[in-house]
Design a protein around this motif. Structure first.
Motif, PDB file in Angstrom:
ATOM      1  N   ALA A 289      -1.154   0.404  -2.732  1.00  0.00           N
ATOM      2  CA  ALA A 289      -0.691   1.464  -2.310  1.00  0.00           C
ATOM      3  C   ALA A 289      -0.727   1.488  -0.941  1.00  0.00           C
ATOM      4  N   ALA A 290      -1.879   1.116  -0.260  1.00  0.00           N
ATOM      5  CA  ALA A 290      -2.149   0.983   1.041  1.00  0.00           C
ATOM      6  C   ALA A 290      -1.051  -0.039   1.624  1.00  0.00           C
TER       7      ALA A 290
ATOM      8  N   THR B 268      -7.048   6.131   7.770  1.00  0.00           N
ATOM      9  CA  THR B 268      -8.476   5.825   7.269  1.00  0.00           C
ATOM     10  C   THR B 268      -8.474   6.814   5.936  1.00  0.00           C
ATOM     11  N   VAL B 269      -8.960   6.223   4.793  1.00  0.00           N
ATOM     12  CA  VAL B 269      -8.957   7.068   3.566  1.00  0.00           C
ATOM     13  C   VAL B 269     -10.279   6.588   2.698  1.00  0.00           C
ATOM     14  N   ASN B 270     -10.719   7.840   2.277  1.00  0.00           N
ATOM     15  CA  ASN B 270     -11.810   7.758   1.143  1.00  0.00           C
ATOM     16  C   ASN B 270     -10.984   7.045  -0.185  1.00  0.00           C
TER      17      ASN B 270
ATOM     18  N   SER C 112     -14.256  13.297  -1.021  1.00  0.00           N
ATOM     19  CA  SER C 112     -13.098  13.940  -1.278  1.00  0.00           C
ATOM     20  C   SER C 112     -11.900  13.005  -1.280  1.00  0.00           C
ATOM     21  N   ALA C 113     -11.248  13.112  -2.316  1.00  0.00           N
ATOM     22  CA  ALA C 113     -10.159  12.290  -2.551  1.00  0.00           C
ATOM     23  C   ALA C 113      -8.717  12.747  -2.181  1.00  0.00           C
TER      24      ALA C 113
ATOM     25  N   LEU D 245      -1.370   8.295   0.382  1.00  0.00           N
ATOM     26  CA  LEU D 245      -0.767   6.950  -0.192  1.00  0.00           C
ATOM     27  C   LEU D 245      -0.397   7.293  -1.590  1.00  0.00           C
ATOM     28  N   GLY D 246      -0.171   8.642  -2.076  1.00  0.00           N
ATOM     29  CA  GLY D 246       0.390   8.730  -3.107  1.00  0.00           C
ATOM     30  C   GLY D 246      -0.557   8.544  -4.298  1.00  0.00           C
TER      31      GLY D 246
END
Length: 323
Positions: free
Chosen positions: A231-232, A246-248, A290-291, A298-299
């Motif tokens: 997805a990224a 930046t994502v968890n 936390s998502a 990103l869906g």
């Protein structure tokens, strides 16, 4: 698009390669095979044996395969080892990333996906860890991941590279038994290892301020993690993609060590009670992601349960270890 996956024959890397090729992406794998297993890779994915510290090799691979994006997974990742060998971790994790980014910039590649870690946060005293939670790593491994994020963002800004950093939490499970983790460094295979040796599982501390007194963690199925990388990568490939993200990557739900051991007992049929030992230094009572941002940006959301992680990991353990 043609994606280079460093560490592509590793436990996580092979899952990412499978997810991306299954979605129609062209993939090249680079791996020094210190932990990678070539047979994990799909048959149509070329494997180049080598290190991200080898600048000449990187330049040649990027040119020969007309690479247009990079997924950087190659890194040393054991916390205890990083404490004992900090210079090695900085040399390989940060030095390898530096060499790779130089080659990426020189080749004019405009997409770079960095696999980071929840270790960048250290031990925050919060219910849910968001991407805005202050980063304060407590070991050299986490430090190298945080320094890597800084470097990726700076290089992206300097060279017009769209970047993403994925901070993933505790990875477990396997999409297929042959892709399972063969190491004994994470909690699920560590419990399998003890059971296989006819020893009871261990719990380090049962007096934490949590519902059952044991540490609570966020576990993510490696196949969900691979889907998050896809997805990224798709996000970075979108027309006009720029800047940094930046994502968890986690489920956003906590599971205690005792609950996890109970699930493992159900999967293996070995339900002997665990041994409770003293706390280990540095273990936080709770670390749950936390998502929300991953879903928004990103869906993507995790689809697989902790039971699926344990069951699939056990099938892989039996294949590789004869358990």
């Amino acid at each position: 698009m043609t994606w280079l996956i460093t560490g592509g024959a590793g436990y996580i890397g092979a899952h990412v390669a499978r997810a991306m090729t299954g979605a129609g992406e062209r993939v090249i794998a680079l791996d020094d095979l210190s932990a990678g297993v070539p047979s994990r890779l799909p048959a149509d994915v070329p494997l180049v044996r080598g290190s991200s510290l080898d600048g000449a090799l990187l330049e040649r691979v990027l040119a020969e395969h007309a690479v247009t994006g990079v997924v950087h997974l190659a890194a040393r990742k054991q916390v205890a080892e990083s404490v004992a060998q900090p210079t090695r971790y900085y040399r390989e994790n940060v030095g390898g990333l530096t060499t790779l980014l130089d080659a990426v910039a020189e080749a004019g590649i405009e997409r770079f996906l960095f696999s980071s870690s929840a270790a960048v946060y250290g031990d925050p005293d919060v219910d849910l860890i968001t991407e805005d939670t202050p980063c304060a790593p407590v070991n050299p491994y986490g430090e190298t991941k945080l320094a890597g994020e800084w470097l990726v963002r700076a290089a992206g800004q300097a060279h017009g590279i769209a970047t993403a950093c994925l901070r993933f939490f505790n990875v477990a499970g396997a999409a297929a038994p042959e892709l399972a983790d063969t190491g004994v460094f994470n909690v699920v295979p560590m419990v399998f290892d003890r059971l296989t040796r006819d020893e009871a599982p261990r719990i380090f501390g049962d007096d934490y301020p949590t519902p059952d007194g044991t540490c609570v963690r966020d576990y993510i199925h490696v196949a969900d993690l691979a889907d998050a990388h896809l997805a990224a990568a798709r996000r970075l490939s979108a027309p006009g993609a720029s800047g940094d993200l930046t994502v968890n990557i986690g489920r956003g739900e906590g599971v205690s060590v005792r609950e996890l051991i109970t699930l493992i007992g159900e999967a293996t049929g070995d339900t002997r009670p665990p041994l409770v030992e003293a706390r280990r230094p540095g273990d936080a009572p709770r670390a749950v992601a936390s998502a929300a941002r991953a879903a928004e940006e990103l869906g993507w959301t995790a689809r697989r349960t902790v039971r699926e992680m344990v069951d699939s990991a056990w099938r892989g353990w039996q294949l590789h270890h004869g358990g």
